[in-house]
Structure formats: C-alpha cells, structure tokens
Motif scaffolding. Structure first.
Motif, mmCIF file in Angstrom:
data_model
loop_
_atom_site.group_PDB
_atom_site.id
_atom_site.type_symbol
_atom_site.label_atom_id
_atom_site.label_comp_id
_atom_site.label_asym_id
_atom_site.label_seq_id
_atom_site.Cartn_x
_atom_site.Cartn_y
_atom_site.Cartn_z
ATOM 1 N N ALA A 68 1.557 7.346 5.716
ATOM 2 C CA ALA A 68 0.784 6.119 5.570
ATOM 3 C C ALA A 68 -0.239 6.277 4.452
ATOM 4 O O ALA A 68 -1.307 6.835 4.647
ATOM 5 N N THR A 69 0.135 5.845 3.264
ATOM 6 C CA THR A 69 -0.811 5.863 2.148
ATOM 7 C C THR A 69 -1.535 4.534 2.156
ATOM 8 O O THR A 69 -0.966 3.506 1.830
ATOM 9 N N SER A 84 4.070 5.174 10.293
ATOM 10 C CA SER A 84 2.769 4.607 10.633
ATOM 11 C C SER A 84 1.933 5.747 11.181
ATOM 12 O O SER A 84 2.429 6.539 11.981
ATOM 13 N N ALA A 85 0.700 5.826 10.767
ATOM 14 C CA ALA A 85 -0.083 6.990 11.159
ATOM 15 C C ALA A 85 -1.571 6.704 11.156
ATOM 16 O O ALA A 85 -2.033 5.745 10.556
ATOM 17 N N VAL A 92 4.024 8.201 13.472
ATOM 18 C CA VAL A 92 5.345 7.740 13.923
ATOM 19 C C VAL A 92 6.214 7.514 12.696
ATOM 20 O O VAL A 92 5.868 6.725 11.827
ATOM 21 N N THR A 93 7.324 8.232 12.616
ATOM 22 C CA THR A 93 8.261 8.063 11.509
ATOM 23 C C THR A 93 9.575 7.536 12.071
ATOM 24 O O THR A 93 10.089 8.071 13.050
ATOM 25 N N VAL A 94 10.082 6.469 11.479
ATOM 26 C CA VAL A 94 11.334 5.879 11.937
ATOM 27 C C VAL A 94 12.332 5.836 10.788
ATOM 28 O O VAL A 94 12.004 5.412 9.686
ATOM 29 N N VAL A 95 13.541 6.312 11.062
ATOM 30 C CA VAL A 95 14.635 6.254 10.098
ATOM 31 C C VAL A 95 15.600 5.165 10.558
ATOM 32 O O VAL A 95 16.008 5.156 11.722
ATOM 33 N N ALA A 96 15.938 4.249 9.672
ATOM 34 C CA ALA A 96 16.860 3.171 10.045
ATOM 35 C C ALA A 96 17.676 2.772 8.828
ATOM 36 O O ALA A 96 17.456 3.283 7.729
ATOM 37 N N GLY A 97 18.594 1.869 9.038
ATOM 38 C CA GLY A 97 19.462 1.443 7.939
ATOM 39 C C GLY A 97 18.734 0.605 6.900
ATOM 40 O O GLY A 97 19.137 0.562 5.740
ATOM 41 N N ASP A 98 17.686 -0.062 7.324
ATOM 42 C CA ASP A 98 16.922 -0.879 6.375
ATOM 43 C C ASP A 98 15.435 -0.735 6.661
ATOM 44 O O ASP A 98 15.032 -0.362 7.768
ATOM 45 N N GLY A 140 3.825 3.080 -0.782
ATOM 46 C CA GLY A 140 2.790 3.536 0.142
ATOM 47 C C GLY A 140 3.317 4.361 1.295
ATOM 48 O O GLY A 140 2.815 4.298 2.413
ATOM 49 N N GLY A 141 4.364 5.131 1.037
ATOM 50 C CA GLY A 141 4.904 6.012 2.079
ATOM 51 C C GLY A 141 6.070 5.432 2.842
ATOM 52 O O GLY A 141 6.639 6.096 3.706
#
Lengths: 246, 171
Positions: free
Chosen positions: B149-150, A167-168, A191-197, A125-126
């Motif tokens: 967000a799908t 999250s959007a 809001v897009t977050v890049v992290a290790g997990d 789901g993205g």
C-alpha cells in the motif's frame, strides 16, 4: 521496451513494458486515462463527476456509464462484505476510491492488450497487473512489501497473466475504515489478494482488510483468488494455491 | 516389541486425527480434537500389531512409512500400568494443508489428540506463526515489482518500487 513512471491520482504509477515495437501512443493514452479518471472520479475535486453526483447536481440518469459501473461494483462488494466495505460512510461523502483504483488500472491494462502488448507489468501504488513473462519461461516476480519494514519483502509471488493487490496498515496506520462501525479497521497488518483481474483483487483486499480478523476466512472462501495475510500477531496466512517464487 | 506397539498406536492416532479432521472455521495453532477414549484401545500385551489395527490402512511397524513418522518420544516415567505419555508427530502435509498432531496415552489407552497445526479453512489456509521466517526466505529472490500500500508520493520516494523503477530506466 518502455518504462514510464508518473504520479497520477495521488499515486506513483509505473509501467514496465517489455514488448518490442512502438507502443508510445497507447502508453500516452494509458497515462492520459489515469489523469482523466482522477479528474472525473476523485471525491477530493469539487468539479469531479463523483462530487457533482454526490451534491445532487447530476441525476442518476445523467451520470456516465463508467460511473454507473463503478457504483455497481461498490454496491456489489458492499453486499459481499456485509457492509465492511462501503463507498459512502454515514456523515461522509461518496468515496468510491477503493474500487476506482483497481478498476482504472485494469482498464489501462486492457487498453495495452488491445493494442497488442503481451508482456508488461503495471503497478499503481502497489496494485499490480502483469501480462506474459519478462523472460522466456520465467513469470513476473512480485515482492510483497513487509508490513513493518519498508525496504524488505515478506514473500515473493509469481504472476503471468493476473493481478495482485495489497491493502495494509503500515507505520502511520490505516486509512481504511470498517464500514460496519465507521472506525479504522483493526486486526490485520496486510492483506494481499491474487486474482485474474485487478478489480477483484483490489476490492477483495480492501474488504478483507476492513473486516479485520474475520476477513481471513472470508477472503479464503472467495473462489478464484489466492491470499496472503499478515495478522497483528505477525502470523502469515496463505491459501495453498498461492504461487510463491522458489 | 513395546516399541512396535507404540508405533502402531501412533499410526492409528495419526490416521484418525487426519481422517477426523474437517476443515472448518479458522483455527489457531492449537485446537483440541477430542478422541473418544473408550473406542480406541491398543492391545497392551500381545505383539500382533498389524492385524489389530484394522482402521490404519498402511500401518507398518516402520515409522518412516506411517502417517505420523519421526515421532519424538518423551516418556515421562518408566512403564507402569497407567502412565501418561505425550508424543508429538512431525508436521505432515495432507491434502488439506499442514497437519501436526500430539497424542496422549494413559497406559495403553489413547486419551487425547491435540492438533498442533491445522489448516485454517476449507480452502486450506496455512497459518504460519512467523512473519520473520517468511521474510528471510523471501529476501534472496530477485523481484520485478512490489505490491504494497503506497499511500503517498512521499512514501514512494523511499520505496523499493522507486529503486526498481530507477533501475528499469537504465535498461
């Protein structure tokens, strides 16, 4: 090579596995795990562990280690976000979905790795977990959906071993509530977050979105993550370490 | 020679703006950094620029090497003693992110420094004004997957990810 798409937990889950060899068994296990998570942790299913715990039919001593872990994660992010992120809103039942999704998908990625998979992209789901490189010397390229145009991207990120969550609020608005007010979150488009997990990426993205505009600096101040946020004025905020594809 | 003085003045201004800047809470596109008017003054008559600018480390008369190169000069009036001149520096990347300053002189005195672009936080958050501009740049790159967000199975059917998945099945 395996590609598989299934609808589980109300989400399209896509696996793009590039390793040579037979991974059929672990891939089956991964999708069985998602169905299991849905049965156990969905607040929309009356007989799920979450629902039974919420109704008091299970005591804290009786719940599974997995649910304990999920509840601890919820408590941690609730505290970290000053209550913007909340698994139990006043007058509503327990809803740990925001944490369960990232947690379950990260667990699935770990299952694949434990069976020797090194090169895959798992998208639920993205929310995305990537491993390795799809081609030698080239990282996975992850498009960030344009918040106003479903078929366009507003950025392309590079990822090897990592996780990316968004999250959007798109056309129909957000279902994310600000836990502090109980009202729908406002101020940010995506809001897009890049992290290790993915546990971290998903929870931070949800919490920052719930916080609204103050979520921008809040997320940027979290260590070990990179962010890309589009606010309601269509401004793009990103941290300098964000790996944009050239 | 007047030009040289001007450039040196801008070098100082640019340097000070960057040097004084402390990454703090979110700032939008224009935050005013107040310059202490009396302390910074530029010699208006003599033409010995480099020595007077002890605060500017590499202040060379050539605009290309200074901290605020490529200034677009927009003097409003011919020079009188107290004319006000406002000049924008080009956007420069510093270790804190993109910084662009606008400096205002009244006569030979630096009276204001405006940060036109400033990093947003201690983590050097860049606030770019245009989503559209970013999006156009992104369209040309090939992608393997999409983050977004799908929310429903229904929205998936018409999504980019569905198209990527369909393509993957043919491989």
């Amino acid at each position: 090579m395996t590609t598989r798409v299934e609808q589980v937990m109300g989400l399209p889950i896509s696996l793009d596995l590039r390793d040579e060899g037979d991974f059929a068994e672990v891939v089956d296990d991964v999708f069985a795990w998602f169905r299991d998570v849905d049965a156990r942790f969905s607040p929309f299913k009356d007989d799920s562990e979450v629902s039974r715990y919420d109704r008091g039919e299970l005591t804290a001593a009786e719940i599974s280690d997995d649910l304990i872990e999920v509840l601890e994660l919820c408590a941690y992010y609730e505290q970290l976000s000053g209550g913007a992120f909340r698994a139990r809103l006043p007058g509503r039942g327990l809803d740990p979905c925001a944490v369960v999704k990232g947690w379950a998908v990260q667990r699935a990625a770990d299952m694949l790795k434990a069976e020797g998979a090194t090169t895959f992209c798992l998208n639920a789901g993205g929310d995305v977990v990537t491993a390795g490189e799809p081609e030698r010397g080239r990282p996975w390229r992850v498009g960030v959906r344009h918040p106003e145009q479903p078929l366009a991207v507003c950025a392309v990120l590079e990822s090897r071993n990592g996780a990316i969550a968004t999250s959007a609020a798109y056309e129909r608005g957000s279902h994310i509530l600000d836990g502090r007010s109980g009202s729908p979150a406002t101020g940010l488009m995506s809001v897009t977050v890049v992290a290790g997990d993915l546990v971290t990426a998903d929870a931070l993205a949800t919490a920052a979105f719930a916080m609204g505009e103050e979520g921008i600096t809040w997320a940027a101040d979290r260590p070990d993550c990179e962010i890309l946020i589009v606010d309601d004025s269509r401004r793009v905020h990103r941290t300098a370490g964000l790996a944009l594809a050239s | 020679m007047k030009k040289t003085i001007f450039v040196v003045a801008l070098s100082i201004a640019g340097f000070i703006a960057v040097w004084r800047f402390e990454p703090g809470p979110v700032q939008n596109t224009s935050a005013i950094a107040q310059a202490p008017p009396p302390s910074i003054s530029v010699p208006s008559t003599s033409a010995t620029p480099p020595t007077s600018a002890s605060e500017a480390p590499s202040s060379s008369p050539a605009p290309s090497t200074s901290e605020t190169p490529a200034t677009s000069e927009t003097p409003s009036t011919r020079d009188t003693a107290n004319k006000t001149v406002t000049t924008q520096g080009s956007a420069e990347s510093s270790r804190y992110g993109i910084v662009q300053v606008q400096v205002t002189f009244t006569g030979a005195r630096l009276t204001a420094i405006t940060l036109l672009q400033a990093p947003d936080s201690g983590r050097s958050l860049t606030a770019l004004p245009k989503l559209q501009e970013e999006a156009i740049k992104a369209q040309s790159a090939e992608i393997d997957t999409v983050t977004g967000a799908t929310e429903t199975s229904e929205s998936y059917k018409t999504s980019l990810q569905a198209a990527i998945d369909a393509k993957g099945k043919q491989r």
